[in-house]
Scaffold this active site. Structure first.
Site: not given
Length: 297
Positions: A44, A72, A86, A179
């Site tokens: 993203d 991540y 987010d 997310r």
């Protein structure tokens, strides 16, 4: 530009396609045949980190990258769930964070490890009617995505600044949305949560390089979790005639998956004169050609 797989660092702000676009512009500046180019899994705009760019015949390996580990690091903000998951989204849920403790957060995170159904964010790249969901969401349309079967291999908190934020590291299979994990953990705690940062640090054996640099991979560095079969001239001829070759002589992978990670069902890599020339599949005790990479990689 040499065909291969390139590890590049995507900064916060640009889209993944903009990174691909820079490769395309570089390739167009070279006279001759144009090379196909794609990325190996989007990030993203608000996220940063490792982006794999596939150049030339390496684009044919795209689907084989989905099933390998992706790692991540993320900062989770407690107290507010946003519609995008987010920091750029609109608040849709807010709750009390006063009772949050490291122990409570450990207990809330643990049930999400393993295989689960996960609803992607409305602003994800998942296709709805042939169009990415985020385009519909940005037009103000209501987007309801069906859950997907996803796999979270491991997850743990690196640090806490409670009651406001916590830092998370995780390893998952392709198709996982960090997310959505923050959203779902926030809902389980009743307080809401979203991501303020997200960085992809690794995909399989490839790690995030320094900003402004790129690292190329060819030959044995491609699909190193797959077994290897050296090929003779005679065997290449047999494979091209759609005949099988013996399974004997197959060598183990050059890189091992994390213990317990689901088998990605990778093909056997066939190497001729030191170049990746065939992707082979085992069938009936022999090896058969699945894909020929003309000229090799």
């Amino acid at each position: 530009m040499t065909p291969g797989l390139y590890s590049v660092h995507k900064p916060v702000g640009p889209t993944s396609f903009s990174v691909v676009q820079s490769f395309l512009e570089e390739a167009r500046a070279v006279p001759g045949k144009r090379l196909p180019i794609c990325h190996g899994g989007t990030l993203d705009p608000f996220a940063e980190g490792l982006l794999l760019v596939l150049v030339g015949q390496t684009t044919r390996l795209f689907e084989l990258l989905h099933a390998v580990p992706k790692t991540y690091e993320a900062d989770v903000v407690w107290g507010t769930e946003t519609d995008t998951g987010d920091l750029h989204g609109k608040p849709v849920l807010q709750g009390d964070v006063a009772r949050l403790t490291p122990g409570l957060l450990d207990a809330a995170l643990a049930p999400f490890v393993g295989w689960h159904e996960q609803v992607p964010p409305a602003t994800s790249a998942k296709k709805v009617g042939g169009e990415p969901a985020y385009r519909k969401a940005h037009r103000g349309e209501v987007v309801e995505l069906p859950p997907s079967r996803v796999y979270l291999h491991s997850a743990r908190w690196l640090s806490h600044e409670l009651p406001r934020t916590s830092r998370l590291t995780l390893t998952c299979r392709g198709g996982y949305y960090v997310r959505s994990l923050a959203r779902d953990v926030g809902r389980a705690l009743g307080c809401g949560a979203h991501l303020s940062t997200l960085r992809r640090t690794a995909i399989g054996p490839w790690s995030d390089p320094a900003p402004g640099t790129r690292v190329g991979s060819q030959g044995r560095a491609l699909l190193p979790w797959a077994r290897v079969r050296p090929l003779t001239d005679l065997e290449v001829g047999e494979l091209r005639r759609e005949r099988s070759i013996p399974l004997s002589g197959t060598l183990p992978p050059d890189w091992r998956l994390p213990a317990g990670f689901p088998d990605p069902a990778a093909p056997v890599r066939g190497f001729h004169q030191g170049r990746l020339t065939f992707l082979l599949r085992e069938r009936e005790g022999a090896l058969w050609s699945d894909t020929e990479l003309r000229g090799g990689l």
